[in-house]
Design a protein around this motif. Sequence first.
Motif, PDB file in Angstrom:
ATOM      1  N   ASP A  96       2.627 -32.957  -1.243  1.00 29.18           N
ATOM      2  CA  ASP A  96       3.972 -32.437  -0.976  1.00 29.18           C
ATOM      3  C   ASP A  96       3.933 -31.196  -0.098  1.00 29.18           C
ATOM      4  OD1 ASP A  96       5.183 -34.445  -2.459  1.00 29.18           O
ATOM      5  OD2 ASP A  96       5.172 -33.285  -4.314  1.00 29.18           O
ATOM      6  N   ALA A  97       2.970 -30.312  -0.343  1.00 26.41           N
ATOM      7  CA  ALA A  97       2.873 -29.087   0.448  1.00 26.41           C
ATOM      8  C   ALA A  97       2.481 -29.399   1.888  1.00 26.41           C
ATOM      9  CB  ALA A  97       1.858 -28.137  -0.184  1.00 26.41           C
ATOM     10  N   VAL A  98       1.593 -30.372   2.086  1.00 26.15           N
ATOM     11  CA  VAL A  98       1.170 -30.737   3.439  1.00 26.15           C
ATOM     12  C   VAL A  98       2.313 -31.399   4.193  1.00 26.15           C
ATOM     13  CG1 VAL A  98      -0.431 -32.145   4.781  1.00 26.15           C
ATOM     14  CG2 VAL A  98      -1.241 -30.968   2.734  1.00 26.15           C
ATOM     15  N   VAL A  99       3.040 -32.295   3.528  1.00 28.26           N
ATOM     16  CA  VAL A  99       4.157 -32.976   4.171  1.00 28.26           C
ATOM     17  C   VAL A  99       5.221 -31.974   4.598  1.00 28.26           C
ATOM     18  CG1 VAL A  99       6.075 -34.566   3.756  1.00 28.26           C
ATOM     19  CG2 VAL A  99       3.769 -35.200   3.051  1.00 28.26           C
ATOM     20  N   ALA A 100       5.454 -30.948   3.782  1.00 22.39           N
ATOM     21  CA  ALA A 100       6.493 -29.964   4.091  1.00 22.39           C
ATOM     22  C   ALA A 100       6.246 -29.273   5.430  1.00 22.39           C
ATOM     23  CB  ALA A 100       6.591 -28.932   2.974  1.00 22.39           C
ATOM     24  N   ASP A 180       9.706 -49.320   7.190  1.00 21.38           N
ATOM     25  CA  ASP A 180       9.141 -48.442   8.215  1.00 21.38           C
ATOM     26  C   ASP A 180      10.004 -47.197   8.403  1.00 21.38           C
ATOM     27  OD1 ASP A 180       7.113 -50.264   8.623  1.00 21.38           O
ATOM     28  OD2 ASP A 180       8.094 -51.240  10.313  1.00 21.38           O
ATOM     29  N   LEU A 181      11.324 -47.388   8.464  1.00 21.65           N
ATOM     30  CA  LEU A 181      12.233 -46.256   8.636  1.00 21.65           C
ATOM     31  C   LEU A 181      12.157 -45.298   7.451  1.00 21.65           C
ATOM     32  CD1 LEU A 181      15.453 -48.003  10.016  1.00 21.65           C
ATOM     33  CD2 LEU A 181      13.884 -46.536  11.289  1.00 21.65           C
ATOM     34  N   LEU A 182      12.207 -45.838   6.244  1.00 21.38           N
ATOM     35  CA  LEU A 182      12.202 -44.993   5.056  1.00 21.38           C
ATOM     36  C   LEU A 182      10.871 -44.269   4.894  1.00 21.38           C
ATOM     37  CD1 LEU A 182      14.036 -47.447   2.638  1.00 21.38           C
ATOM     38  CD2 LEU A 182      14.934 -45.283   3.520  1.00 21.38           C
ATOM     39  N   GLY A 183       9.769 -44.943   5.223  1.00 25.29           N
ATOM     40  CA  GLY A 183       8.471 -44.286   5.142  1.00 25.29           C
ATOM     41  C   GLY A 183       8.370 -43.110   6.098  1.00 25.29           C
ATOM     42  N   LYS A 184       8.875 -43.283   7.320  1.00 23.98           N
ATOM     43  CA  LYS A 184       8.877 -42.176   8.283  1.00 23.98           C
ATOM     44  C   LYS A 184       9.743 -41.032   7.790  1.00 23.98           C
ATOM     45  CE  LYS A 184       8.097 -45.037  12.415  1.00 23.98           C
ATOM     46  NZ  LYS A 184       8.731 -45.570  13.650  1.00 23.98           N
ATOM     47  N   GLN A 185      10.905 -41.366   7.216  1.00 21.92           N
ATOM     48  CA  GLN A 185      11.796 -40.325   6.708  1.00 21.92           C
ATOM     49  C   GLN A 185      11.129 -39.493   5.618  1.00 21.92           C
ATOM     50  OE1 GLN A 185      15.135 -43.061   5.933  1.00 21.92           O
ATOM     51  NE2 GLN A 185      16.419 -41.704   7.164  1.00 21.92           N
ATOM     52  N   CYS A 186      10.270 -40.127   4.820  1.00 14.35           N
ATOM     53  CA  CYS A 186       9.558 -39.393   3.765  1.00 14.35           C
ATOM     54  C   CYS A 186       8.675 -38.289   4.331  1.00 14.35           C
ATOM     55  CB  CYS A 186       8.705 -40.353   2.941  1.00 14.35           C
ATOM     56  SG  CYS A 186       9.628 -41.568   1.988  1.00 14.35           S
ATOM     57  N   LEU A 187       8.203 -38.481   5.562  1.00  7.24           N
ATOM     58  CA  LEU A 187       7.293 -37.519   6.178  1.00  7.24           C
ATOM     59  C   LEU A 187       8.002 -36.477   7.038  1.00  7.24           C
ATOM     60  CD1 LEU A 187       4.485 -39.986   7.306  1.00  7.24           C
ATOM     61  CD2 LEU A 187       4.287 -38.252   5.511  1.00  7.24           C
ATOM     62  N   LEU A 188       9.267 -36.700   7.351  1.00  5.54           N
ATOM     63  CA  LEU A 188       9.941 -35.858   8.344  1.00  5.54           C
ATOM     64  C   LEU A 188      10.993 -34.923   7.775  1.00  5.54           C
ATOM     65  CD1 LEU A 188      10.362 -38.478  11.196  1.00  5.54           C
ATOM     66  CD2 LEU A 188       8.783 -36.538  11.147  1.00  5.54           C
ATOM     67  N   GLY A 189      11.382 -35.113   6.539  1.00  2.00           N
ATOM     68  CA  GLY A 189      12.415 -34.252   5.972  1.00  2.00           C
ATOM     69  C   GLY A 189      12.252 -34.103   4.479  1.00  2.00           C
ATOM     70  N   PRO A 190      12.801 -33.035   3.922  1.00  2.00           N
ATOM     71  CA  PRO A 190      12.675 -32.802   2.477  1.00  2.00           C
ATOM     72  C   PRO A 190      13.458 -33.832   1.674  1.00  2.00           C
ATOM     73  CG  PRO A 190      14.191 -31.221   3.453  1.00  2.00           C
ATOM     74  CD  PRO A 190      13.580 -31.979   4.597  1.00  2.00           C
ATOM     75  N   ALA A 191      12.997 -34.081   0.483  1.00  2.00           N
ATOM     76  CA  ALA A 191      13.705 -35.000  -0.409  1.00  2.00           C
ATOM     77  C   ALA A 191      15.038 -34.383  -0.808  1.00  2.00           C
ATOM     78  CB  ALA A 191      12.861 -35.276  -1.652  1.00  2.00           C
ATOM     79  N   PRO A 192      16.088 -35.194  -0.906  1.00  2.00           N
ATOM     80  CA  PRO A 192      17.393 -34.645  -1.296  1.00  2.00           C
ATOM     81  C   PRO A 192      17.387 -34.134  -2.727  1.00  2.00           C
ATOM     82  CG  PRO A 192      17.476 -37.037  -1.248  1.00  2.00           C
ATOM     83  CD  PRO A 192      16.148 -36.647  -0.675  1.00  2.00           C
ATOM     84  N   ASP A 193      18.271 -33.190  -2.991  1.00  2.00           N
ATOM     85  CA  ASP A 193      18.427 -32.646  -4.332  1.00  2.00           C
ATOM     86  C   ASP A 193      18.913 -33.746  -5.290  1.00  2.00           C
ATOM     87  OD1 ASP A 193      18.758 -29.920  -5.897  1.00  2.00           O
ATOM     88  OD2 ASP A 193      20.506 -31.145  -6.393  1.00  2.00           O
TER      89      ASP A 193
END
Length: 264
Positions: A96-100, A180-193
């Motif tokens: 999580d810290a690396v992805v951020a 593919d879209l959702l996997g990329k989104q996991c790496l590019l933005g924070p998870a929603p509250d």
Amino acid sequence: MVNAPGKFGPYSGWDTRVLAGRGPTGAELVRSRIALRVRLRSVSPGDRLPDAGVLAEELGISEITVRRALEVMCQDGLLDRRRGRAGGTFVAADWDAVVAVMYDAGEAAALDSFHLLLECGLVAHTAGELPDGRLDGLRALVEEMDLAGDPARLLELETRFHLDLAETLGGAGIREFAADLLGKQCLLGPAPDPAVVRARNRCHLDLLDELGRGAMDLAVRAVKAHRHAEPDPPPSAEPTPSRSAEPTPSRSAEPTPSRSAETS
């Protein structure tokens, strides 16, 4: 270029990296699918990944491509490579810290817009044509999200809803594209509250209700509302009436009897 607003718009600032004209490279596919597995909790930080040959067969790409992609992810700090009998490739403990550090607001917004367009198109294409019972699995996910207390479980169910929605409305191939879209989104933005995810789940229910009725316009509106869903504001406390001091009756001076002249 800004498209005029309409049933599916407006959309502007398209990033060509997310358009359908160019599919993901093998390395991008490996990266996004591992990120999606972490989001879906099929693997967790510290877990060992399947061997490169297994991943290659699952993704339909060459084993050498998978090995190179895993090596790059190790260099980025997303994965750890361990040697020895118990070795292999592991999801980094501090995933999580690396992805951020990798968040990219611009590309994340472009992916979100494209995903919105995909779902609006699927809804418009299938509204009024779904057989009875086709949405039952999605309704079960909505109900499970209402009961979920763990934020990670809630986020997992939200992601599964969109994957299953893509398959229900577009088939297995569209599910793969959405993955593919959702996997990329996991790496590019924070998870929603979690509160935002719960607000989005109300949009999920609205969408399913309108799809069940065959109301295309209202179903598309529910998809678009999902993107801007906000949690309900906390209930405001009712004002407590101020306790004013009870009025003290005024003490009027007792009448003083008039001193009349004494009569003899």
